[in-house]
Design a protein around this motif. Structure first.
Motif, PDB file in Angstrom:
ATOM      1  N   GLU A   1       0.833  -1.192   0.000  1.00 51.40           N
ATOM      2  CA  GLU A   1       0.000   0.000   0.000  1.00 51.40           C
ATOM      3  C   GLU A   1       0.877   1.254   0.000  1.00 51.40           C
ATOM      4  OE1 GLU A   1      -3.741  -1.968   2.432  1.00 51.40           O
ATOM      5  OE2 GLU A   1      -2.278  -0.769   3.518  1.00 51.40           O
ATOM      6  N   ALA A   2       0.339   2.323  -0.574  1.00 48.09           N
ATOM      7  CA  ALA A   2       1.134   3.537  -0.784  1.00 48.09           C
ATOM      8  C   ALA A   2       1.671   4.123   0.518  1.00 48.09           C
ATOM      9  CB  ALA A   2       0.296   4.577  -1.524  1.00 48.09           C
ATOM     10  N   GLU A   3       0.930   3.972   1.611  1.00 49.67           N
ATOM     11  CA  GLU A   3       1.347   4.564   2.880  1.00 49.67           C
ATOM     12  C   GLU A   3       2.130   3.594   3.758  1.00 49.67           C
ATOM     13  OE1 GLU A   3       0.968   7.783   3.386  1.00 49.67           O
ATOM     14  OE2 GLU A   3       0.073   7.805   1.385  1.00 49.67           O
ATOM     15  N   ALA A   4       2.422   2.410   3.267  1.00 50.71           N
ATOM     16  CA  ALA A   4       3.190   1.443   4.055  1.00 50.71           C
ATOM     17  C   ALA A   4       4.582   2.006   4.348  1.00 50.71           C
ATOM     18  CB  ALA A   4       3.295   0.122   3.308  1.00 50.71           C
ATOM     19  N   ALA A   5       5.051   1.783   5.585  1.00 51.32           N
ATOM     20  CA  ALA A   5       6.369   2.271   5.998  1.00 51.32           C
ATOM     21  C   ALA A   5       7.053   1.193   6.832  1.00 51.32           C
ATOM     22  CB  ALA A   5       6.238   3.567   6.785  1.00 51.32           C
ATOM     23  N   ASN A   6       7.174   0.017   6.265  1.00 57.47           N
ATOM     24  CA  ASN A   6       7.678  -1.144   6.982  1.00 57.47           C
ATOM     25  C   ASN A   6       9.119  -1.468   6.585  1.00 57.47           C
ATOM     26  OD1 ASN A   6       5.063  -1.509   8.158  1.00 57.47           O
ATOM     27  ND2 ASN A   6       4.399  -2.460   6.237  1.00 57.47           N
ATOM     28  N   PHE A   7       9.697  -2.431   7.272  1.00 59.27           N
ATOM     29  CA  PHE A   7      11.064  -2.877   7.016  1.00 59.27           C
ATOM     30  C   PHE A   7      11.023  -4.362   6.653  1.00 59.27           C
ATOM     31  CE2 PHE A   7      14.967  -4.621   9.380  1.00 59.27           C
ATOM     32  CZ  PHE A   7      15.734  -4.648   8.224  1.00 59.27           C
ATOM     33  N   THR A   8      11.475  -4.681   5.429  1.00 62.19           N
ATOM     34  CA  THR A   8      11.550  -6.069   4.962  1.00 62.19           C
ATOM     35  C   THR A   8      13.008  -6.455   4.819  1.00 62.19           C
ATOM     36  OG1 THR A   8       9.461  -5.866   3.748  1.00 62.19           O
ATOM     37  CG2 THR A   8      10.911  -7.681   3.138  1.00 62.19           C
ATOM     38  N   ASN A   9      13.368  -7.594   5.412  1.00 58.54           N
ATOM     39  CA  ASN A   9      14.741  -8.086   5.400  1.00 58.54           C
ATOM     40  C   ASN A   9      14.694  -9.543   4.942  1.00 58.54           C
ATOM     41  OD1 ASN A   9      17.516  -8.502   5.937  1.00 58.54           O
ATOM     42  ND2 ASN A   9      17.080  -9.068   8.075  1.00 58.54           N
ATOM     43  N   VAL A  10      14.918  -9.760   3.653  1.00 54.82           N
ATOM     44  CA  VAL A  10      14.692 -11.079   3.060  1.00 54.82           C
ATOM     45  C   VAL A  10      16.016 -11.716   2.656  1.00 54.82           C
ATOM     46  CG1 VAL A  10      14.323 -10.079   0.768  1.00 54.82           C
ATOM     47  CG2 VAL A  10      13.427 -12.347   1.264  1.00 54.82           C
ATOM     48  N   VAL A  11      16.087 -13.046   2.839  1.00 59.74           N
ATOM     49  CA  VAL A  11      17.251 -13.823   2.421  1.00 59.74           C
ATOM     50  C   VAL A  11      16.767 -14.970   1.539  1.00 59.74           C
ATOM     51  CG1 VAL A  11      19.166 -15.292   3.156  1.00 59.74           C
ATOM     52  CG2 VAL A  11      18.575 -13.249   4.492  1.00 59.74           C
ATOM     53  N   THR A  12      17.349 -15.076   0.342  1.00 59.41           N
ATOM     54  CA  THR A  12      17.003 -16.136  -0.600  1.00 59.41           C
ATOM     55  C   THR A  12      18.231 -17.009  -0.843  1.00 59.41           C
ATOM     56  OG1 THR A  12      15.349 -14.752  -1.714  1.00 59.41           O
ATOM     57  CG2 THR A  12      16.209 -16.639  -2.946  1.00 59.41           C
ATOM     58  N   GLU A  13      18.037 -18.329  -0.755  1.00 59.16           N
ATOM     59  CA  GLU A  13      19.111 -19.280  -1.032  1.00 59.16           C
ATOM     60  C   GLU A  13      18.648 -20.234  -2.131  1.00 59.16           C
ATOM     61  OE1 GLU A  13      21.383 -20.279   2.960  1.00 59.16           O
ATOM     62  OE2 GLU A  13      19.238 -20.151   3.334  1.00 59.16           O
ATOM     63  N   VAL A  14      19.520 -20.413  -3.128  1.00 63.11           N
ATOM     64  CA  VAL A  14      19.186 -21.227  -4.295  1.00 63.11           C
ATOM     65  C   VAL A  14      20.267 -22.297  -4.460  1.00 63.11           C
ATOM     66  CG1 VAL A  14      18.654 -21.222  -6.757  1.00 63.11           C
ATOM     67  CG2 VAL A  14      18.157 -19.182  -5.369  1.00 63.11           C
ATOM     68  N   LEU A  15      19.852 -23.560  -4.428  1.00 68.02           N
ATOM     69  CA  LEU A  15      20.759 -24.692  -4.573  1.00 68.02           C
ATOM     70  C   LEU A  15      20.430 -25.410  -5.872  1.00 68.02           C
ATOM     71  CD1 LEU A  15      20.378 -25.967  -0.912  1.00 68.02           C
ATOM     72  CD2 LEU A  15      22.342 -24.745  -1.820  1.00 68.02           C
ATOM     73  N   LEU A  16      21.356 -25.363  -6.823  1.00 67.74           N
ATOM     74  CA  LEU A  16      21.122 -25.941  -8.143  1.00 67.74           C
ATOM     75  C   LEU A  16      21.979 -27.175  -8.335  1.00 67.74           C
ATOM     76  CD1 LEU A  16      21.049 -22.760 -10.428  1.00 67.74           C
ATOM     77  CD2 LEU A  16      19.171 -23.877  -9.252  1.00 67.74           C
ATOM     78  N   ASP A  17      21.320 -28.317  -8.536  1.00 68.83           N
ATOM     79  CA  ASP A  17      22.035 -29.555  -8.821  1.00 68.83           C
ATOM     80  C   ASP A  17      22.401 -29.596 -10.304  1.00 68.83           C
ATOM     81  OD1 ASP A  17      23.182 -32.007  -8.382  1.00 68.83           O
ATOM     82  OD2 ASP A  17      21.427 -32.878  -7.383  1.00 68.83           O
TER      83      ASP A  17
END
Length: 446
Positions: free
Chosen positions: A201-217
């Motif tokens: 939403e336009a008025e959102a004022a939050n903090f997102t801290n995301v970690v993505t891990e990708v394991l490719l065989d």
């Protein structure tokens, strides 16, 4: 009370029956974060990015994932033929998710459920690539890790529909923080398209801290899209870590349009012959937005390939940062690595700090890197105006043409259109990107 202690005070009480490994990792993450604290501009990796807006913030934790379905459908990507997993302020929403008809051999589920059902397998992968020592933010993420998305592909599995992971940020009375984890485990010769979509939403004022891990065989192929169009008040920190084995391919599309303060780290380890990674990046920032992209490709084995192309478009008083490093390990011979960063300043007050790097310890390699910064070609603007196009439209078309080298690689029309409209403004009709680029180039050659 220090800033790290204030953040860690928000740690929720944990269930006594949670796996011992996750409790131990959370404790390690909390200890590390308390010890090192938030990075400052005295730290080389954070020289151009001031995170005091995060460190001085007072963020709670969301307790529910309620959100109006009609409003959600208006905001999300028009991907009706997709496997969808939705999180609202970091909380899983079963109501908004649609995970029917997954093919045999494919599993898409929230992290909390995956841990309950297969704790041993998740425990062996989660945090393997993004440890608590990578950055203070991965340490903080580890301390709070309890939700996110887990995508598992058995060997030989091909998922035809995109896997669409939505991270939605609400305009809350009290700003909240979330620390979602993304874990992608692709078996040998499997293939899928994964989309991470951050908006709110336009008025959102939050903090997102995301970690993505990708394991490719071996032989696995993942097309990974990150579309970040958060509120201009949101704070967003993300890191993506990729481990690649023989003949695997990772294609990254890192598209940043929103956020007040954004930091992206992208790290790929090419660990066996034939591994390939492609980084396509575009950031478009306005007002006082700040976007920092740090990328790293580690060529740890011979006969590996990487190609990176990042473009920045900056208007008003926006600030962009690009730091891209290619590291070629000793004896990693016969590799190819290409890197380019080009930036377009639409305002005299916009600023870009760019630093492409090559670190090479092998002698039989093909490597190149470069960076450019400039403004719109006024002769090209004039040339378009002589063809009956008004000045605003001419500038929009040339700006979009600048982004074209990255955007023409985007395979999903719905994402390309969303980004194009943000870059060029709301055009009166949908233009064909290839035609736009051809027209702009023809004018520039005159």
């Amino acid at each position: 009370m220090s800033a790290p202690q204030r953040f860690l005070e928000r740690l929720p009480a944990r269930s006594s029956d949670e796996p011992s490994w996750i409790a131990a990792r959370r404790q390690a993450g909390a200890a590390r974060f308390e010890a090192v604290g938030f990075p400052t501009r005295r730290d080389e990796e954070w020289k151009y990015t001031d995170v005091r807006r995060i460190a001085e913030g007072d963020f709670g934790l969301a307790i529910h994932a309620d959100y109006d379905r009609a409003r959600f459908d208006e905001q999300r990507l028009a991907l009706d033929d997709a496997h969808r997993l939705v999180f609202v302020d970091g909380r899983f929403s079963a109501e908004l998710s649609e995970l029917d008809s997954l093919p045999n051999g494919a599993s898409v589920e929230p992290l909390s459920r995956a841990i309950d059902q297969d704790a041993e397998a998740i425990g062996g992968a989660l945090g393997r690539l993004a440890g608590v020592d990578f950055s203070p933010f991965t340490a903080l993420s580890t301390a709070f890790a309890d939700e996110g998305a887990v995508i598992r592909l058995a060997p030989g599995t091909a998922v035809e529909k995109p896997i669409y992971v939505v991270m939605l940020s609400r305009a809350n009375d009290v700003p909240v923080m979330s620390h979602p984890r993304m874990l992608i485990m692709a078996g040998a010769n499997s293939e899928a398209t994964v989309i991470e979509h951050y908006y709110g939403e336009a008025e959102a004022a939050n903090f997102t801290n995301v970690v993505t891990e990708v394991l490719l065989d071996r032989g696995a192929i993942i097309d990974h899209y990150k579309l970040q169009e958060a509120s201009l008040n949101d704070l967003h920190v993300a890191s993506i870590h990729v481990d690649q084995t023989r003949d695997s391919r990772f294609n990254s599309f890192n598209l940043n349009l929103g956020g007040a303060l954004v930091r992206n780290d992208l790290v790929a380890d090419l660990n066996a012959e034939g591994a390939e990674t492609t980084y396509n990046g575009l950031f478009f920032v306005q007002g006082r937005q700040h976007v920092d992209n740090h990328t790293l490709v580690n060529h740890n084995a011979p006969r590996t390939f990487s190609n990176e192309n990042y473009k920045g478009i900056l208007d008003d008083r926006a600030h962009g940062v690009f730091n891209g490093k290619v590291y070629v390990k000793r004896d990693a011979q016969q590799i190819e690595a290409y890197q380019n960063n080009a930036n377009l300043l639409l305002s005299d007050r916009a600023e870009i700090d760019t630093k492409p790097e090559l670190v090479i310890y092998a002698d039989d390699v093909k490597c190149s890197h470069g960076a450019t910064t400039g403004q719109l070609d006024e002769e090209a603007v004039y040339g378009l105006r002589t063809r009956g196009i008004d000045e605003a439209m001419a500038r929009a078309l040339l700006t979009l043409a600048f982004a074209g080298e990255v955007m023409e690689q985007v395979k999903l029309h719905v994402i390309a259109e969303r980004v194009e409209r943000a870059v060029a403004g709301r055009l009166p009709e949908r233009f064909n990107l290839a035609d736009l680029v051809e027209t702009a180039e023809a004018v520039q050659e005159v």
